[in-house]
Design a protein around this motif. Sequence first.
Motif, mmCIF file in Angstrom:
data_model
loop_
_atom_site.group_PDB
_atom_site.id
_atom_site.type_symbol
_atom_site.label_atom_id
_atom_site.label_comp_id
_atom_site.label_asym_id
_atom_site.label_seq_id
_atom_site.Cartn_x
_atom_site.Cartn_y
_atom_site.Cartn_z
ATOM 1 N N ALA A 4 0.839 -1.189 0.000
ATOM 2 C CA ALA A 4 0.000 0.000 0.000
ATOM 3 C C ALA A 4 0.878 1.245 0.000
ATOM 4 N N VAL A 5 0.533 2.214 -0.838
ATOM 5 C CA VAL A 5 1.298 3.456 -0.889
ATOM 6 C C VAL A 5 0.832 4.443 0.178
ATOM 7 N N LEU A 6 -0.330 4.147 0.782
ATOM 8 C CA LEU A 6 -0.865 5.016 1.823
ATOM 9 C C LEU A 6 -1.402 4.140 2.947
ATOM 10 N N LEU A 7 -0.936 4.402 4.156
ATOM 11 C CA LEU A 7 -1.405 3.670 5.329
ATOM 12 C C LEU A 7 -2.377 4.557 6.088
ATOM 13 N N SER A 8 -3.440 3.965 6.587
ATOM 14 C CA SER A 8 -4.464 4.743 7.265
ATOM 15 C C SER A 8 -4.828 4.085 8.585
ATOM 16 N N LEU A 32 -0.411 7.449 -5.538
ATOM 17 C CA LEU A 32 -0.487 8.000 -4.191
ATOM 18 C C LEU A 32 -1.522 9.125 -4.120
ATOM 19 N N SER A 33 -1.579 9.955 -5.137
ATOM 20 C CA SER A 33 -2.576 11.032 -5.170
ATOM 21 C C SER A 33 -3.987 10.472 -5.115
ATOM 22 N N GLN A 34 -4.240 9.428 -5.892
ATOM 23 C CA GLN A 34 -5.570 8.804 -5.898
ATOM 24 C C GLN A 34 -5.876 8.154 -4.556
ATOM 25 N N ALA A 35 -4.888 7.474 -3.985
ATOM 26 C CA ALA A 35 -5.082 6.837 -2.680
ATOM 27 C C ALA A 35 -5.378 7.886 -1.609
ATOM 28 N N LEU A 36 -4.709 9.025 -1.673
ATOM 29 C CA LEU A 36 -4.927 10.101 -0.713
ATOM 30 C C LEU A 36 -6.338 10.671 -0.845
ATOM 31 N N CYS A 37 -6.773 10.916 -2.066
ATOM 32 C CA CYS A 37 -8.135 11.416 -2.301
ATOM 33 C C CYS A 37 -9.176 10.420 -1.799
#
Length: 50
Positions: A4-8, A32-37
Motif C-alpha cells: 500500500a502506498v498510503l497507510l491509514s 499516491l494522489s488517488q489513494a490520498l483522495c
Amino acid sequence: MSLAVLLSTRHDKVALLTFNRRRARNALNAELSQALCDAIEAQQDAAASP
C-alpha cells in the motif's frame, strides 16, 4: 506483491494518513494522489455517519 502506498489508521475522531513510498522519498505520483483522495473521502464519510 504490491504494498500500500498510503497507510491509514483511525483513533476516535482523528485519522492518521501515512505516505508509504520510502524509495521515492514519499514523492506524490498518480497512485499516491488517488489513494490520498480516496482516503480523505472515506474519512469524511466515516465522520458524517453517526
